[in-house]
Design a protein around this motif. Structure first.
Motif, PDB file in Angstrom:
ATOM      1  N   ARG A 102      46.043  28.598  44.934  1.00 38.03           N
ATOM      2  CA  ARG A 102      44.982  29.724  45.005  1.00 38.03           C
ATOM      3  C   ARG A 102      45.909  31.131  44.677  1.00 38.03           C
ATOM      4  O   ARG A 102      47.177  31.061  45.146  1.00 38.03           O
ATOM      5  CB  ARG A 102      44.463  30.106  46.447  1.00 38.03           C
ATOM      6  N   THR A 104      45.326  35.617  44.233  1.00 37.24           N
ATOM      7  CA  THR A 104      44.496  36.628  44.315  1.00 37.24           C
ATOM      8  C   THR A 104      45.494  37.948  43.728  1.00 37.24           C
ATOM      9  O   THR A 104      46.407  37.974  44.070  1.00 37.24           O
ATOM     10  CB  THR A 104      44.275  36.901  45.844  1.00 37.24           C
ATOM     11  N   ASP A 132      41.630  28.226  42.968  1.00 33.55           N
ATOM     12  CA  ASP A 132      40.903  29.371  43.430  1.00 33.55           C
ATOM     13  C   ASP A 132      41.532  30.502  42.787  1.00 33.55           C
ATOM     14  O   ASP A 132      42.601  30.737  43.127  1.00 33.55           O
ATOM     15  CB  ASP A 132      41.167  28.916  44.927  1.00 33.55           C
ATOM     16  N   THR A 134      41.090  34.770  42.329  1.00 30.59           N
ATOM     17  CA  THR A 134      40.191  36.047  42.582  1.00 30.59           C
ATOM     18  C   THR A 134      40.935  37.275  41.915  1.00 30.59           C
ATOM     19  O   THR A 134      42.250  37.435  41.949  1.00 30.59           O
ATOM     20  CB  THR A 134      40.639  36.371  44.150  1.00 30.59           C
ATOM     21  N   GLU A 136      40.434  41.574  41.494  1.00 30.97           N
ATOM     22  CA  GLU A 136      39.679  42.603  41.740  1.00 30.97           C
ATOM     23  C   GLU A 136      40.355  43.965  40.979  1.00 30.97           C
ATOM     24  O   GLU A 136      41.442  44.190  41.295  1.00 30.97           O
ATOM     25  CB  GLU A 136      39.710  43.066  43.424  1.00 30.97           C
ATOM     26  N   SER A 168      36.222  34.348  42.018  1.00 34.40           N
ATOM     27  CA  SER A 168      35.630  35.810  42.564  1.00 34.40           C
ATOM     28  C   SER A 168      36.361  37.004  41.510  1.00 34.40           C
ATOM     29  O   SER A 168      37.659  37.131  41.295  1.00 34.40           O
ATOM     30  CB  SER A 168      36.122  35.923  43.842  1.00 34.40           C
ATOM     31  N   SER A 170      35.745  41.029  40.914  1.00 32.74           N
ATOM     32  CA  SER A 170      35.184  42.155  41.275  1.00 32.74           C
ATOM     33  C   SER A 170      35.494  43.586  40.638  1.00 32.74           C
ATOM     34  O   SER A 170      36.816  43.775  40.458  1.00 32.74           O
ATOM     35  CB  SER A 170      35.825  42.495  42.936  1.00 32.74           C
ATOM     36  N   LYS A 190      31.642  34.126  42.790  1.00 34.37           N
ATOM     37  CA  LYS A 190      31.416  35.484  43.344  1.00 34.37           C
ATOM     38  C   LYS A 190      31.467  36.685  42.249  1.00 34.37           C
ATOM     39  O   LYS A 190      32.620  36.851  41.827  1.00 34.37           O
ATOM     40  CB  LYS A 190      32.209  35.757  44.695  1.00 34.37           C
TER      41      LYS A 190
END
Length: 461
Positions: A102, A104, A132, A134, A136, A168, A170, A190
């Motif tokens: 993962r 992020t 995974d 993410t 943003e 994800s 954003s 997402k």
């Protein structure tokens, strides 16, 4: 340890001998990584300066969180620092040499020049084989609806690696759907704070054929199209859509749909999901409160309930004070009743209203549920508040009420223990005239019970 020795004068002197052995560094890499998993990525990387033993341990951590928000906030007057921080992220990604599960990344739009963001995605997805991811985008001091100043225009199939299962994004503008071509690999998607044309969103959803969890917080550039969600594997759906003309959902496996905000009218919201038919919905409260519809069902033995896990870990953004909820539950199944209790007990504040729709107790159950799923009398004799002493709903709807012992037991506990604060509205099931008298008698008995809230009203709808 302490040791006592004699001086020349015969006095006893206490000397503390310090053991300088570094037992932690002698542990295996697996145990060290377990220890590091409790710390932030920044702290983990700093351990590389402790000794030669620690130099490369961080490079095998399965999770990275590269957060540049703090750096940007404290260095807003030094533009060069933005690029330095971006280069540091690139170096961390390149230096990592272990199994990466993962990652992020929180970044500022100024850190994505010269294809930097595209390089991160390419490295993580196609080189590191991340599971995974993410990403943003943020801008300090900007309003959330004004932060999407980074346009994603990525190469085709950027997110189509078979190992990538959760994505994800954003605060981006999505120019085209090319990055999502043939994304059968994604199970969890997402899109939060994403703006684009409705055709682009529809193309993305068509390409992601295996989704089980979908969260959309999106804004369409023009209010003219219909958002179409057609997926046979979908279990959980969250929608918060502005500038949208309508929504069409077709998903026979859907257990939960949460609506945060929709700009379309109810007649333009069409859902084809046999489980999610309730009397109350997002529009019933006047589009004021977020609403969640939840069909509670027990998974097969050994399997997890994806939607229930999302509700329990707080991933559903609709779980907030004064929201509303509709749930369908079989009160003769102890597993389903416990799942209902768990979800209501973790709700973060008072609920505006909750509708409990009772399933028919005569419905056929799977053989694996026939014995182990049955509730025991002891469950309803428990004196603990249901679902918990902290939970409270202003209004409780009991739909499909037949006056059964389980339904009466649940309603009585809610009334006496203060679970419902203002009004309990009972909507009877369609029954024969003989059963009607039985239902009315049960409701009369409920009205005679001592109430947890003095001004509570109990009415039949």
């Amino acid at each position: 340890m302490d040791k006592s020795i004699s001086s020349t004068e015969g006095e006893m002197v206490h000397v503390e001998v310090i053991n300088t052995d570094d037992y932690i560094s002698k542990l295996s890499n697996d145990l060290l990584l377990e220890i590091l998993s409790k710390s932030s990525t920044e702290e983990v990387i700093k351990t590389s300066i402790l000794s030669k033993r620690w130099g490369n341990v961080w490079k095998k951590t399965p999770c990275l969180c590269l957060d540049m928000r703090r750096i940007v906030k404290t260095t807003t007057l030094l533009p060069g620092v933005f690029h330095q921080a971006a280069n540091s992220v690139t170096k961390v990604i390149q230096d990592h040499c272990g199994h990466l599960e993962r990652c992020t990344i929180y970044h500022d739009s100024r850190q994505c020049e010269n294809g930097m963001l595209e390089f991160w995605i390419q490295s993580l997805v196609n080189v590191k084989h991340i599971k995974d991811l993410t990403l943003e985008n943020f801008s300090p001091g900007s309003k959330s609806n004004n932060r999407s100043n980074v346009t994603l225009d990525l190469p085709p199939r950027s997110f189509s690696h078979p190992r990538l299962t959760s994505l994800s994004l954003s605060q981006y503008n999505l120019k085209a759907p090319h990055a999502f071509l043939v994304c059968w690999n994604l199970k969890n998607l997402k899109l939060i704070g994403i703006s684009s044309e409705v055709e682009v969103f529809n193309a993305v959803l068509v390409a992601c054929t295996s989704l089980e969890v979908l969260a959309l917080e999106i804004t369409c550039h023009r209010k003219y199209g219909i958002l179409k969600i057609d997926n046979h594997n979908l279990k959980f759906l969250y929608l918060s859509c502005s500038r949208i003309k309508g929504v069409e959902v077709s998903s026979p496996s859907l257990d939960i749909i949460s609506i945060g905000s929709l700009s379309c009218e109810m007649e333009n919201f069409i859902i084809a999901s046999p489980r999610l038919h309730f009397n109350r919905n997002y529009w019933a409260t006047g589009k004021v409160f977020p609403h969640t519809s939840y069909y509670i069902s027990c998974p097969y033995q050994g399997e997890a309930s994806i939607g229930h896990e999302i509700m329990m870990n707080g991933s559903n953004v609709c779980m907030k004070m004064f929201a509303s909820m509709s749930v369908s539950v079989d009160l003769t199944n102890a597993k389903e009743v416990e799942m209902l209790r768990q979800v209501l007990a973790v709700w973060p504040g008072d609920m505006q209203e909750v509708e409990i729709l009772f399933k028919s107790n005569n419905a056929a159950r799977k053989e694996s549920e026939s014995s182990i799923g049955n509730t025991q009398n002891a469950f309803w004799e428990d004196t603990k508040p249901f679902p918990s002493a902290q939970f409270c709903a202003y209004t409780v709807w009991l739909s499909n009420f037949s006056g059964s012992n389980e339904e009466f037991a649940l309603a009585s506990r809610m009334i006496m223990q203060g679970t419902v604060a203002r009004c309990m509205i009972i909507k009877p099931s369609t029954v024969s005239p003989a059963n009607k008298l039985e239902i009315e008698a049960a409701i009369a008995r409920l009205k005679e019970l001592p109430k947890g809230h003095e001004n509570l009203r109990i009415v039949m709808f």
